[in-house]
Design a protein around this motif. Structure first.
Motif, PDB file in Angstrom:
ATOM      1  N   TYR A   7      60.324  60.463  32.194  1.00 16.03           N
ATOM      2  CA  TYR A   7      59.096  59.595  32.585  1.00 16.03           C
ATOM      3  C   TYR A   7      58.218  59.066  31.443  1.00 16.03           C
ATOM      4  O   TYR A   7      58.305  57.904  31.045  1.00 16.03           O
ATOM      5  CB  TYR A   7      58.251  60.103  33.587  1.00 16.03           C
ATOM      6  N   GLU A  46      62.565  57.636  50.048  1.00  7.55           N
ATOM      7  CA  GLU A  46      61.871  56.390  49.046  1.00  7.55           C
ATOM      8  C   GLU A  46      60.766  57.174  48.606  1.00  7.55           C
ATOM      9  O   GLU A  46      60.022  56.988  47.630  1.00  7.55           O
ATOM     10  CB  GLU A  46      61.323  55.301  50.013  1.00  7.55           C
ATOM     11  N   ASN A 103      63.799  58.254  42.922  1.00 11.06           N
ATOM     12  CA  ASN A 103      63.940  56.780  42.647  1.00 11.06           C
ATOM     13  C   ASN A 103      65.057  56.414  43.430  1.00 11.06           C
ATOM     14  O   ASN A 103      66.041  56.957  43.522  1.00 11.06           O
ATOM     15  CB  ASN A 103      64.291  56.712  41.147  1.00 11.06           C
ATOM     16  N   HIS A 122      63.229  51.160  44.599  1.00 13.61           N
ATOM     17  CA  HIS A 122      62.080  51.160  43.519  1.00 13.61           C
ATOM     18  C   HIS A 122      62.611  50.397  41.871  1.00 13.61           C
ATOM     19  O   HIS A 122      61.710  49.995  41.397  1.00 13.61           O
ATOM     20  CB  HIS A 122      61.904  52.799  43.339  1.00 13.61           C
ATOM     21  N   HIS A 123      63.883  50.582  41.766  1.00 13.60           N
ATOM     22  CA  HIS A 123      64.301  50.584  40.552  1.00 13.60           C
ATOM     23  C   HIS A 123      64.593  48.960  40.149  1.00 13.60           C
ATOM     24  O   HIS A 123      64.471  48.486  39.355  1.00 13.60           O
ATOM     25  CB  HIS A 123      65.528  51.044  40.126  1.00 13.60           C
ATOM     26  N   HIS A 155      61.353  47.821  39.045  1.00  8.84           N
ATOM     27  CA  HIS A 155      61.254  48.357  37.280  1.00  8.84           C
ATOM     28  C   HIS A 155      61.861  47.161  36.528  1.00  8.84           C
ATOM     29  O   HIS A 155      61.300  46.873  35.621  1.00  8.84           O
ATOM     30  CB  HIS A 155      61.891  49.539  37.309  1.00  8.84           C
ATOM     31  N   ASN A 165      57.555  51.907  37.712  1.00  3.73           N
ATOM     32  CA  ASN A 165      58.569  52.656  38.295  1.00  3.73           C
ATOM     33  C   ASN A 165      59.456  53.096  37.329  1.00  3.73           C
ATOM     34  O   ASN A 165      60.573  52.852  37.292  1.00  3.73           O
ATOM     35  CB  ASN A 165      59.352  51.880  39.429  1.00  3.73           C
ATOM     36  N   GLY A 211      60.241  56.433  36.717  1.00  2.58           N
ATOM     37  CA  GLY A 211      61.083  57.427  37.024  1.00  2.58           C
ATOM     38  C   GLY A 211      62.509  57.462  36.779  1.00  2.58           C
ATOM     39  O   GLY A 211      63.357  56.535  36.759  1.00  2.58           O
ATOM     40  N   ILE A 250      60.622  59.700  41.631  1.00  2.00           N
ATOM     41  CA  ILE A 250      59.793  58.713  41.668  1.00  2.00           C
ATOM     42  C   ILE A 250      58.328  59.471  41.715  1.00  2.00           C
ATOM     43  O   ILE A 250      57.256  58.442  41.677  1.00  2.00           O
ATOM     44  CB  ILE A 250      59.850  57.493  42.648  1.00  2.00           C
ATOM     45  N   ASP A 292      55.599  58.547  39.006  1.00  2.00           N
ATOM     46  CA  ASP A 292      54.946  57.104  39.057  1.00  2.00           C
ATOM     47  C   ASP A 292      53.651  57.481  40.086  1.00  2.00           C
ATOM     48  O   ASP A 292      52.760  56.586  39.944  1.00  2.00           O
ATOM     49  CB  ASP A 292      55.879  56.107  39.478  1.00  2.00           C
ATOM     50  N   ARG A 293      54.226  58.090  41.362  1.00  2.00           N
ATOM     51  CA  ARG A 293      53.129  58.220  42.004  1.00  2.00           C
ATOM     52  C   ARG A 293      51.830  59.006  41.601  1.00  2.00           C
ATOM     53  O   ARG A 293      50.743  58.613  41.786  1.00  2.00           O
ATOM     54  CB  ARG A 293      53.628  58.657  43.530  1.00  2.00           C
ATOM     55  N   PHE A 320      53.490  53.527  40.276  1.00  2.00           N
ATOM     56  CA  PHE A 320      54.207  53.134  41.324  1.00  2.00           C
ATOM     57  C   PHE A 320      53.857  51.941  42.075  1.00  2.00           C
ATOM     58  O   PHE A 320      52.609  51.594  42.130  1.00  2.00           O
ATOM     59  CB  PHE A 320      54.323  54.219  42.253  1.00  2.00           C
TER      60      PHE A 320
END
Length: 323
Positions: free
Chosen positions: A122, A208, A212, A216-217, A220, A231, A233, A237, A240-241, A246
């Motif tokens: 990350y 979700e 990831n 989500h990607h 990114h 995003n 990760g 994920i 990111d949160r 995120f």
């Protein structure tokens, strides 16, 4: 039996051992690299399956670009094979030799290594967007205007020289096994191959929430103002949160892919080096040595000359992006 021992058995049984013994001294083939070698035919098969699905949509697939992407991936693999043993492995060996803790290899420490690799990935990935030196290598992965499985192969042959592997060295210094650091890192990259697609929509909410995903990607890789630098990760994920990077994919605002600055051409050497050229040019134009050095770790957009209109004309990738 280790992955290397299993591979040696396969080579011996297939009669390929003499060929291996002839080339092996020149390569740094370890468990991590073996995972990539084994996974590559799977990548090709999945990419061909996707190609048949989207080949008639030029917004999703360009045959020449897909071939170029795999060539970029091959260049990345070749430099890793040739130079990882000379550059990265000695550093990991030194760190592990001077480790702070003697950690027994068991299920718990493997799980600990997984989370360690994930958090290091990350921060490595975040720095690869927010520090220009690392962005100079990572930019090639984001410079495609399409999102498909071949895009996952779009890597920079300079990665081993760029030094982003240094983010994982603290794990070895703490006492985590370097072999397993490499194995889990490789498995993470294998997982990430499969999230580079537009064919998979939203997955169940619990997936979700934790992992990831393609959705989500896609964010990114988006250059939309709200999607930039989000995003980061790898498999998970949750980082990111936790760290506020995120954002969910907005189905009303689908991602548009690309980078901000026009690339002179699509030759492999240009794709690998164009951001280094821009970086060193901006360093040469800087007023003093402090500013020159700052350009290495400041964000890509820091005191960067605005793109010329003639460079931007007709190039859909030349839209505002911070990294």
């Amino acid at each position: 039996m280790s992955i290397t021992e299993m591979m040696m058995n396969v080579l011996e049984q297939s009669g390929l051992m003499p060929l291996w013994q002839a080339v092996a001294p020149w390569l740094a083939l370890d468990e991590r690299q073996l995972i990539f070698v084994i996974a590559t035919p799977v990548f090709v098969a999945v990419a061909l399956w996707e190609y048949r699905k989207i080949r008639n949509n030029p917004q999703l697939m360009d045959t020449r670009e897909a071939i170029r992407n795999f060539a970029l991936g091959a260049g990345y693999q070749i430099t890793e094979l040739l130079f990882a043993g000379l550059i990265a492995f000695p550093v990991f060996a030194f760190a592990y030799q001077h480790r702070l803790f003697d950690l027994e290899l068991n299920a718990f420490t493997v799980l600990l290594t997984f989370f360690g690799v994930e958090i290091c990935f990350y921060w490595m990935h975040r720095c690869s967007h927010r520090m220009r030196w690392f962005w100079a290598a990572h930019v090639v992965h984001h410079s495609s205007q399409r999102m498909n499985y071949s895009t996952a192969m779009r890597q920079n042959a300079t990665n081993i020289f760029n030094g982003n592997w240094l983010f994982y060295v603290p794990l070895a210094l703490l006492g985590l096994n370097p072999v397993w650091i490499g194995v889990i890192f490789a498995l993470s990259l294998v997982y990430q191959f499969f999230i580079h697609t537009t064919l998979v929509g939203r997955l169940p909410k619990w997936i979700e929430l934790v992992f990831n995903t393609p959705s989500h990607h896609r964010v990114h890789h988006g250059r939309n103002p709200g999607y930039i630098d989000r995003n980061y990760g790898g498999i998970l994920i949750i980082w990111d949160r936790l760290f506020g990077t995120f954002i969910d994919e907005d189905l009303q605002d689908p991602p548009q892919y690309g980078i901000t600055t026009a690339i002179p051409n699509n030759r492999l050497i240009t794709l690998w080096t164009h951001e280094y050229v821009d970086l060193f040019r901006d360093m040469a134009r800087s007023a003093n040595w402090r500013e020159r050095l700052q350009r290495l770790w400041q964000p890509p957009e820091w005191r960067r000359p605005a793109p010329r209109q003639e460079d931007m004309a007709g190039d859909r990738s030349s839209l505002p992006r911070q990294g």
